[in-house]
Every structure is written in structure tokens, then in C-alpha cells.
Design an enzyme around this catalytic site. Structure first.
Site, short mmCIF file in Angstrom:
data_model
loop_
_atom_site.label_atom_id
_atom_site.label_comp_id
_atom_site.label_asym_id
_atom_site.label_seq_id
_atom_site.Cartn_x
_atom_site.Cartn_y
_atom_site.Cartn_z
N VAL A 66 48.03 -27.39 17.63
CA VAL A 66 46.85 -28.02 16.72
C VAL A 66 46.51 -27.17 15.73
O VAL A 66 46.09 -26.14 16.07
CB VAL A 66 45.52 -28.00 17.85
CG1 VAL A 66 44.44 -28.66 17.13
CG2 VAL A 66 45.97 -28.71 19.02
N GLU A 67 46.69 -27.56 14.64
CA GLU A 67 46.44 -26.74 13.34
C GLU A 67 45.02 -27.19 12.84
O GLU A 67 44.34 -27.76 13.49
CB GLU A 67 47.63 -27.54 12.26
CG GLU A 67 48.96 -27.20 12.85
CD GLU A 67 49.97 -27.51 11.55
OE1 GLU A 67 49.80 -28.25 10.70
OE2 GLU A 67 51.42 -26.89 11.88
N CYS A 76 49.07 -22.53 18.88
CA CYS A 76 50.63 -22.83 19.07
C CYS A 76 50.51 -23.52 20.42
O CYS A 76 49.68 -23.45 21.26
CB CYS A 76 51.24 -21.62 19.22
SG CYS A 76 51.53 -20.85 17.83
N GLU A 78 52.53 -23.16 23.16
CA GLU A 78 52.75 -22.35 24.33
C GLU A 78 51.29 -21.87 24.64
O GLU A 78 51.10 -21.96 25.95
CB GLU A 78 53.76 -21.26 24.08
CG GLU A 78 54.98 -21.69 23.57
CD GLU A 78 55.14 -21.96 21.98
OE1 GLU A 78 54.31 -22.42 21.33
OE2 GLU A 78 56.10 -21.53 21.64
N CYS A 109 56.61 -17.84 19.05
CA CYS A 109 56.29 -16.70 18.05
C CYS A 109 55.74 -15.54 18.87
O CYS A 109 55.50 -15.53 20.10
CB CYS A 109 54.99 -17.20 17.13
SG CYS A 109 53.70 -17.25 18.03
N CYS A 112 52.57 -15.77 20.97
CA CYS A 112 52.94 -16.70 22.11
C CYS A 112 53.77 -15.67 23.23
O CYS A 112 53.42 -15.96 24.31
CB CYS A 112 53.42 -17.80 22.09
SG CYS A 112 52.25 -19.10 21.08
#
Ligand code: THU
Length: 155
Positions: A66-67, A76, A78, A109, A112
């Protein structure tokens, strides 16, 4: 002849259980991650990610990225799945799937990895890429290999 069949069977079983997780469960996670990836909110990067986490109890939790217009506020996939899991009262993840639209699949990343490692020092993570010409590609990695010497708070 009979013996060879039996050996071939047990070799297959051994391969399937290499990571200690049922391949059918990993497949279920990939399907769930693929479906939730469709709901990703990624208007800035256009890079959609879906994640699914299975727990010891057998529940599957899902998350997508969800940006945000303030880029650093992006969450992110995860971490979205982990938040869902904890909010539902579970704390024992045993396997994870991450699905992306690129060729090879993407590795979680750094943030995460640390968040996943908080509740599972190690677990298999299936990385699936949907964008290869040959169709879907997938590989299984271990969280402990992605994040050796994870930070732990020792006081
Ligand atoms: N992203 C994830 O959802 N998971 C990762 O492990 C790495 C990156 C997202 C964040 C952002 O929305 C987009 O992918 C591009 O960085």
C-alpha cells in the site's frame, strides 16, 4: 522393479519435504499471494506485490503493498500480512510466499526481513515471479539465509 519404484517414490518425498513444509501448503500460499497482489495499491511504482503467511495453526494471512504520496509511508506486502496475523491473535508463522510481476520473483526488503524474523527466526519463503516468458517462476529461500545475524534486543 518394484524396489526401484519404491526408492523413486521415497526420493521424491524427501525432495518435497526438504524445507520441512508441505509443498501443498506452499502452493496454497502462492495462490493466496497471487490473488491479493491484484489488490495492491501501487500508483507510484506500479510494482504490485502480494504476500501470504501460513501459521502453525494452519491459518493463512495475506497482505499487499500500500503506497503513499509520502513515499516513506509505503507499507510492503509482507509487513501487511504480518500485521494481519498479529492483529488476529497469532504469532507463529511457518512459511511465506511473495509474488511479484517481474521475471524471477523478488526477495523481501531489509525491513521486511527484520519484521518477519521477529516472530520466525527461520522459515521457507517462496519467491514467485509472474513475468517470465516461460510462465511463472518460483524458488524457495530460507529467512535465516536472507537475514543472518538478525538484530535481537538483549538487555
Ligand atoms: N515492496 C514490497 O511490497 N515488499 C518488499 O519486500 C519490497 C518492496 C513494495 C514497496 C513498494 O510499494 C514497491 O514494492 C516498490 O518498492
Amino acid at each position: 522393479m518394484k524396489k526401484r519404484t519404491k526408492n523413486a517414490k521415497s526420493a521424491k518425498k524427501k525432495r518435497a519435504s526438504k524445507n520441512g513444509v508441505d509443498p501443498a501448503l506452499l502452493d496454497r500460499l502462492v495462490q493466496a499471494a497471487k490473488a491479493v497482489r491484484e489488490r495492491a495499491y501501487a500508483p507510484y511504482s506500479k510494482y504490485k506485490v502480494g504476500a501470504a503467511i501460513a501459521t502453525k495453526k494452519g491459518t493463512v494471512f495475506i497482505g499487499c503493498n500500500v503506497e503513499n504520496a509520502s513515499f516513506g509511508a509505503t507499507i510492503c506486502a509482507e509487513r501487511g500480512a504480518i500485521m494481519q496475523m498479529v492483529a488476529e491473535g497469532e504469532r507463529d508463522p511457518i512459511a511465506c510466499a511473495v509474488v511479484t510481476g517481474d521475471e524471477e520473483g523478488a526477495s523481501p526488503c531489509g525491513i521486511c526481513r527484520q519484521v518477519l524474523a521477529e516472530l520466525a527466526r527461520d522459515m521457507p519463503i517462496v519467491l514467485v515471479g509472474l513475468g517470465s516468458r516461460e510462465g511463472e517462476t518460483g524458488r524457495v529461500v530460507q529467512l535465516a539465509d536472507l537475514l543472518p545475524l538478525a538484530f535481537e534486543l538483549k538487555r
